[in-house]
Design a protein around this motif. Structure first.
Motif, PDB file in Angstrom:
ATOM      1  N   LEU A  81       0.824  -1.209   0.000  1.00  8.35           N
ATOM      2  CA  LEU A  81       0.000   0.000   0.000  1.00  8.35           C
ATOM      3  C   LEU A  81       0.856   1.256   0.000  1.00  8.35           C
ATOM      4  O   LEU A  81       0.511   2.248  -0.651  1.00  8.35           O
ATOM      5  N   VAL A  82       1.957   1.247   0.743  1.00  5.26           N
ATOM      6  CA  VAL A  82       2.865   2.401   0.734  1.00  5.26           C
ATOM      7  C   VAL A  82       3.400   2.629  -0.674  1.00  5.26           C
ATOM      8  O   VAL A  82       3.423   3.761  -1.181  1.00  5.26           O
ATOM      9  N   ASN A  83       3.838   1.572  -1.337  1.00  7.99           N
ATOM     10  CA  ASN A  83       4.352   1.690  -2.697  1.00  7.99           C
ATOM     11  C   ASN A  83       3.264   2.169  -3.661  1.00  7.99           C
ATOM     12  O   ASN A  83       3.507   3.018  -4.529  1.00  7.99           O
ATOM     13  N   LEU A  84       2.042   1.636  -3.494  1.00  7.59           N
ATOM     14  CA  LEU A  84       0.934   2.041  -4.362  1.00  7.59           C
ATOM     15  C   LEU A  84       0.591   3.513  -4.158  1.00  7.59           C
ATOM     16  O   LEU A  84       0.342   4.247  -5.132  1.00  7.59           O
ATOM     17  N   GLY A  85       0.573   3.969  -2.908  1.00  5.12           N
ATOM     18  CA  GLY A  85       0.282   5.376  -2.652  1.00  5.12           C
ATOM     19  C   GLY A  85       1.347   6.297  -3.213  1.00  5.12           C
ATOM     20  O   GLY A  85       1.031   7.342  -3.800  1.00  5.12           O
ATOM     21  N   LEU A  86       2.614   5.929  -3.052  1.00  3.73           N
ATOM     22  CA  LEU A  86       3.704   6.759  -3.590  1.00  3.73           C
ATOM     23  C   LEU A  86       3.685   6.779  -5.107  1.00  3.73           C
ATOM     24  O   LEU A  86       3.891   7.839  -5.729  1.00  3.73           O
ATOM     25  N   ARG A  87       3.439   5.645  -5.730  1.00  2.37           N
ATOM     26  CA  ARG A  87       3.386   5.597  -7.197  1.00  2.37           C
ATOM     27  C   ARG A  87       2.218   6.408  -7.739  1.00  2.37           C
ATOM     28  O   ARG A  87       2.334   7.074  -8.781  1.00  2.37           O
TER      29      ARG A  87
ATOM     30  N   MET B 253       1.920  15.662   3.865  1.00  6.71           N
ATOM     31  CA  MET B 253       3.360  15.880   3.970  1.00  6.71           C
ATOM     32  C   MET B 253       3.953  15.144   5.171  1.00  6.71           C
ATOM     33  O   MET B 253       5.073  14.630   5.100  1.00  6.71           O
ATOM     34  N   ARG B 254       3.218  15.074   6.250  1.00  7.90           N
ATOM     35  CA  ARG B 254       3.712  14.310   7.401  1.00  7.90           C
ATOM     36  C   ARG B 254       3.790  12.826   7.072  1.00  7.90           C
ATOM     37  O   ARG B 254       4.731  12.137   7.486  1.00  7.90           O
ATOM     38  N   SER B 255       2.806  12.336   6.323  1.00  5.02           N
ATOM     39  CA  SER B 255       2.838  10.927   5.928  1.00  5.02           C
ATOM     40  C   SER B 255       4.005  10.643   4.995  1.00  5.02           C
ATOM     41  O   SER B 255       4.658   9.590   5.105  1.00  5.02           O
ATOM     42  N   LEU B 256       4.294  11.573   4.087  1.00 10.47           N
ATOM     43  CA  LEU B 256       5.442  11.390   3.195  1.00 10.47           C
ATOM     44  C   LEU B 256       6.756  11.471   3.965  1.00 10.47           C
ATOM     45  O   LEU B 256       7.703  10.719   3.680  1.00 10.47           O
ATOM     46  N   SER B 257       6.824  12.355   4.941  1.00  5.58           N
ATOM     47  CA  SER B 257       8.073  12.530   5.691  1.00  5.58           C
ATOM     48  C   SER B 257       8.442  11.281   6.483  1.00  5.58           C
ATOM     49  O   SER B 257       9.620  11.044   6.755  1.00  5.58           O
ATOM     50  N   ARG B 258       7.461  10.477   6.845  1.00  9.65           N
ATOM     51  CA  ARG B 258       7.763   9.246   7.583  1.00  9.65           C
ATOM     52  C   ARG B 258       8.587   8.262   6.763  1.00  9.65           C
ATOM     53  O   ARG B 258       9.219   7.370   7.322  1.00  9.65           O
ATOM     54  N   HIS B 259       8.535   8.405   5.450  1.00 11.55           N
ATOM     55  CA  HIS B 259       9.245   7.453   4.581  1.00 11.55           C
ATOM     56  C   HIS B 259      10.574   8.015   4.082  1.00 11.55           C
ATOM     57  O   HIS B 259      11.205   7.385   3.221  1.00 11.55           O
ATOM     58  N   LEU B 260      10.988   9.138   4.598  1.00  7.29           N
ATOM     59  CA  LEU B 260      12.310   9.671   4.248  1.00  7.29           C
ATOM     60  C   LEU B 260      13.355   9.011   5.139  1.00  7.29           C
ATOM     61  O   LEU B 260      13.832   9.581   6.122  1.00  7.29           O
ATOM     62  N   ARG B 261      13.713   7.803   4.797  1.00  7.72           N
ATOM     63  CA  ARG B 261      14.656   7.017   5.585  1.00  7.72           C
ATOM     64  C   ARG B 261      15.776   6.524   4.665  1.00  7.72           C
ATOM     65  O   ARG B 261      15.553   6.305   3.472  1.00  7.72           O
TER      66      ARG B 261
ATOM     67  N   TYR C  89      15.939   0.883   3.605  1.00 11.58           N
ATOM     68  CA  TYR C  89      14.491   1.088   3.545  1.00 11.58           C
ATOM     69  C   TYR C  89      14.078   1.265   2.086  1.00 11.58           C
ATOM     70  O   TYR C  89      14.622   2.116   1.378  1.00 11.58           O
ATOM     71  N   PRO C  90      13.125   0.476   1.582  1.00  7.64           N
ATOM     72  CA  PRO C  90      12.876   0.438   0.133  1.00  7.64           C
ATOM     73  C   PRO C  90      12.153   1.644  -0.446  1.00  7.64           C
ATOM     74  O   PRO C  90      12.129   1.797  -1.675  1.00  7.64           O
ATOM     75  N   TYR C  91      11.543   2.495   0.382  1.00  2.56           N
ATOM     76  CA  TYR C  91      10.719   3.576  -0.163  1.00  2.56           C
ATOM     77  C   TYR C  91      11.293   4.963   0.110  1.00  2.56           C
ATOM     78  O   TYR C  91      10.652   5.964  -0.203  1.00  2.56           O
ATOM     79  N   GLY C  92      12.472   5.032   0.688  1.00  8.44           N
ATOM     80  CA  GLY C  92      13.073   6.337   0.974  1.00  8.44           C
ATOM     81  C   GLY C  92      13.449   7.086  -0.285  1.00  8.44           C
ATOM     82  O   GLY C  92      13.160   8.285  -0.434  1.00  8.44           O
ATOM     83  N   LEU C  93      14.092   6.419  -1.252  1.00  8.37           N
ATOM     84  CA  LEU C  93      14.506   7.072  -2.493  1.00  8.37           C
ATOM     85  C   LEU C  93      13.306   7.495  -3.322  1.00  8.37           C
ATOM     86  O   LEU C  93      13.305   8.576  -3.934  1.00  8.37           O
ATOM     87  N   LEU C  94      12.276   6.660  -3.369  1.00  5.87           N
ATOM     88  CA  LEU C  94      11.059   7.007  -4.111  1.00  5.87           C
ATOM     89  C   LEU C  94      10.393   8.239  -3.512  1.00  5.87           C
ATOM     90  O   LEU C  94       9.933   9.133  -4.246  1.00  5.87           O
ATOM     91  N   THR C  95      10.325   8.311  -2.175  1.00 10.94           N
ATOM     92  CA  THR C  95       9.729   9.487  -1.522  1.00 10.94           C
ATOM     93  C   THR C  95      10.556  10.733  -1.792  1.00 10.94           C
ATOM     94  O   THR C  95      10.004  11.816  -2.057  1.00 10.94           O
TER      95      THR C  95
ATOM     96  N   LYS D  76      10.180  16.332  -7.226  1.00 10.28           N
ATOM     97  CA  LYS D  76       9.365  16.678  -8.393  1.00 10.28           C
ATOM     98  C   LYS D  76       8.327  17.751  -8.082  1.00 10.28           C
ATOM     99  O   LYS D  76       7.781  18.366  -9.008  1.00 10.28           O
ATOM    100  N   LEU D  77       8.030  17.951  -6.803  1.00 15.28           N
ATOM    101  CA  LEU D  77       7.082  19.009  -6.449  1.00 15.28           C
ATOM    102  C   LEU D  77       7.680  20.400  -6.643  1.00 15.28           C
ATOM    103  O   LEU D  77       6.956  21.397  -6.581  1.00 15.28           O
TER     104      LEU D  77
END
Length: 677
Positions: free
Chosen positions: A215-221, A250-258, A262-268, A274-275
């Motif tokens: 779900l995290v990957n789906l939301g980020l994509r 933004m708080r939800s996105l910041s949680r994945h800046l690891r 961690y597999p989703y840090g670079l994607l986040t 891109k913003l």
């Protein structure tokens, strides 16, 4: 055989797809399998309850019993076979796109029937209908079939709004994750989803906050797709249209800046880049922060220090205060007690979830890797890290850290309890060395927080015995109203999956000797009133545990005691029926079951068998044909009071059909027998 024929050649695959879909469409109802189908063949659905085409006064909710049917195992096996055939046909679209014409003819019908059937059985999500919707959505989206997109376009508002209502009404993690995935994979062009962008944002935020890697990957994509294809001048106003929505995102996105691994840090990080600086604009706006009780000049729990006379310290430094983190301790105990048990050898952020609710962890071949615990951490300096099972080591460290956090949090609560006891006893401050005195003080109105903290700690196995001892001691020094409110707030946060340990705690508390105190003799009455009030003010997801505890409390105290709170119990029972969400299947049945338990607890059972209970709807999975009678005071007067009659008569004109049904059932089963022949 169908798999090989579908993959043979375009012509054969097209013909077999046509034959299979023609066969499967007529048997879609067999995808829904319930264990109660062997005996109960009819339950009034929520749609029928709201149907006003026929006279409401003549509608009856009945239970129809039939003879033996096919076994549950056979029906489940047949449902799996039908679902597998649907999957084979839909997967053939990837190889032979001409099969899309065959699927498109039945596409709208498949989605409508599967969505309707799944909404009638949300308690069993993800069932075969949910899996079929998943296969349809992913197959159409992967092929980018324009005609199929147009075919599904009229269904998008109904599907999105229906799934979002399920997401808001349900507290079950599996149901929520299923609804989120279906919403984010619905096949449609981005231009068709623009009117629903605000709704999808509210679905992406819980996807990013979930513990499911998929779900995290789906939301980020999904967010990245929006950023790539929508103009920033259009997207940012949509994101910031409602106060608090952008901050939550933004708080939800910041949680994945690891950092890695961690597999989703670079994607986040790439998504925020891109913003183009828009991700920093939300910092200029006011953040919607949760109100804290410690925002004043004084902390909820603090230690006061003062030097005695005869020291050379200036007067302005002779006394000072140090805050003690009571709120943080309560938060730690709440989070750890309500979360699931940790999985040995793995770290939570590194797994991916599936639609079936199972957790699929990212693992490696660790048979030859060295296991190192926290006590052996010095060995890491002298060994090759590639040969160390770092995940097991991290899991061990987290387990020890959580244990120490829980122990420290419990000590803070003990300090708060001692402050309450000393305040009652008016003890003098203690003296330390160098003529320094200190005392621990608790802020006004914090007794309930300390009591709630001990209750949450009682759900943690390692702290249960100590926390219950402190809880019993504390409850003899606080007002019974405060203790009852603490219990109610605690029970409203406990999920129904933890009802059993909660009931054990309740039995232990109610059986202790502290209740012999005359001052606390009315605790049970205060507790019942507080539970009834919480049932009226909380959402449906928080009412289930409260209803279980209320029913157990009524059964424990007996009919005579229950009659003293007749009005409160009836109001809570009717409100549970009124607030039962239509989107959650069997919610109305659970509410009606609670209503039935309240009525039996107040007036006893007036029937001998199940044939006379045709006037009420209840869930056959959780009730029996003959409700259990109270264990105490069965000879008490069973006639309802005038206040109870007023409440029931008012509900006879309720706009909700099921409320009117329950009111008629009350009159038939509990009023007429009391009047006599």
């Amino acid at each position: 055989i169908p798999r090989h024929l579908l993959a043979c050649n375009p012509t054969t695959s097209f013909e077999i797809s046509s034959i299979l879909l023609g066969y499967l469409i007529g048997r879609m109802e067999e995808l829904s399998v319930r264990r109660d189908d062997d005996s109960i063949l009819f339950l009034l659905s929520s749609a029928e309850l709201e149907d006003t085409s026929t006279s409401a006064d003549h509608k009856k909710v009945e239970l129809a019993f039939a003879g033996p049917t096919q076994s549950f195992e056979y029906r489940a096996q047949r449902s799996s076979a039908l679902l597998l055939l649907f999957e084979r046909v839909l997967k053939s679209l990837a190889s032979f796109q001409n099969n899309e014409y065959v699927v498109r003819k039945y596409l709208r019908r498949i989605v409508v029937i599967a969505f309707r059937s799944s909404m009638e059985n949300t308690s069993s999500w993800p069932d075969s209908n949910c899996m079929l919707l998943r296969y349809v959505f992913r197959s159409i989206s992967a092929g980018k079939f324009e005609e199929s997109y147009k075919e599904l376009l009229p269904l998008i508002p109904s599907v999105l709004n229906g799934l979002y209502r399920v997401l808001c009404a349900s507290a079950d993690t599996v149901i929520s994750h299923t609804a989120i995935e279906l919403c984010l994979t619905i096949p449609a062009r981005l231009s068709s989803l623009l009117p629903h962008l605000n709704l999808l944002l509210r679905i992406i935020i819980p996807a990013l906050d979930s513990d499911s890697g998929d779900l995290v990957n789906l939301g980020l994509r999904t967010l990245e797709f929006w950023v790539d294809n929508l103009n920033q001048m259009f997207l940012y106003p949509e994101l910031s249209k409602q106060a608090g929505l952008l901050s939550s995102l933004m708080r939800s996105l910041s949680r994945h800046l690891r950092p890695a691994p961690y597999p989703y840090g670079l994607l986040t990080l790439r998504l925020l880049g891109k913003l183009g600086g828009k991700n920093r604009q939300f910092l200029r706006d006011s953040l919607s922060l949760v109100e804290s009780t410690s925002c004043g000049n004084q902390a909820p729990l603090y230690a006061s220090f003062s030097w005695t006379h005869g020291t050379d310290i200036p007067d302005r430094h002779k006394s000072f205060e140090l805050p003690i983190p009571l709120e943080k301790s309560l938060e730690i105990l709440r989070n750890l007690s309500l979360s699931g048990p940790p999985v040995e050898g793995h770290v939570a952020p590194y797994f991916s979830g599936t639609l079936s609710g199972e957790r699929k962890y990212v693992t490696w071949d660790q048979s030859e890797r060295k296991h190192v615990t926290w006590d052996q951490s010095e060995e890491l300096w002298d060994c090759n890290l590639e040969q160390v099972d770092l995940e097991a080591y991290a899991s061990n460290v987290m387990s020890i850290t959580k244990t120490k956090q829980c122990t420290s949090a419990l000590e803070v609560l003990v300090a708060g309890m001692n402050a309450i006891i000393k305040k009652k006893a008016k003890d003098a401050p203690k003296k330390l060395k160098n003529r320094l005195c200190f005392s621990v003080s608790l802020g006004k109105g914090q007794e309930k927080s300390v009591c709630s903290g001990f209750l949450f700690a009682s759900l943690i196995a390692s702290l249960r015995e100590r926390s219950l001892e402190h809880l019993i001691r504390l409850m003899s020094h606080i007002e019974p109203v405060v203790a009852a409110e603490a219990f109610s707030d605690f029970l409203s946060e406990v999920p129904d999956s933890k009802v059993q340990p909660v009931m054990e705690v309740m039995d232990l508390v109610l059986d202790t000797k502290w209740q012999a105190d005359a001052k606390l003799s009315n605790f049970n009455s205060y507790l019942l009133r507080s539970l009834c009030g919480c049932c009226s003010s909380n959402s449906w997801g928080k009412q289930i545990t409260l209803m279980e505890v209320l029913a157990a409390l009524m059964d424990r105290e007996g009919m005579t005691w229950c009659r003293k709170h007749e009005s409160d119990l009836l109001i809570a029972a009717f409100l549970s029926i009124k607030t039962a969400p239509r989107e959650i299947s069997l919610a109305a049945a659970k509410a009606a079951e609670f209503f039935l338990k309240v009525c039996v607890g107040l007036y006893g059972a007036h029937w001998n068998g199940g044939d006379q209970v045709g006037g009420i709807l209840w869930d056959p999975l959780f009730t029996v044909s003959e409700p259990s009678k109270p264990t105490k005071d069965t000879d008490a007067s069973t006639g309802p009071s005038d206040e109870a009659m007023r409440i029931v008569l008012q509900e006879l004109v309720s706009p909700q059909q099921i409320v009117r049904v329950c009111a008629r059932f009350f009159l038939k089963q509990f009023v007429l027998p009391a009047l006599g022949p």
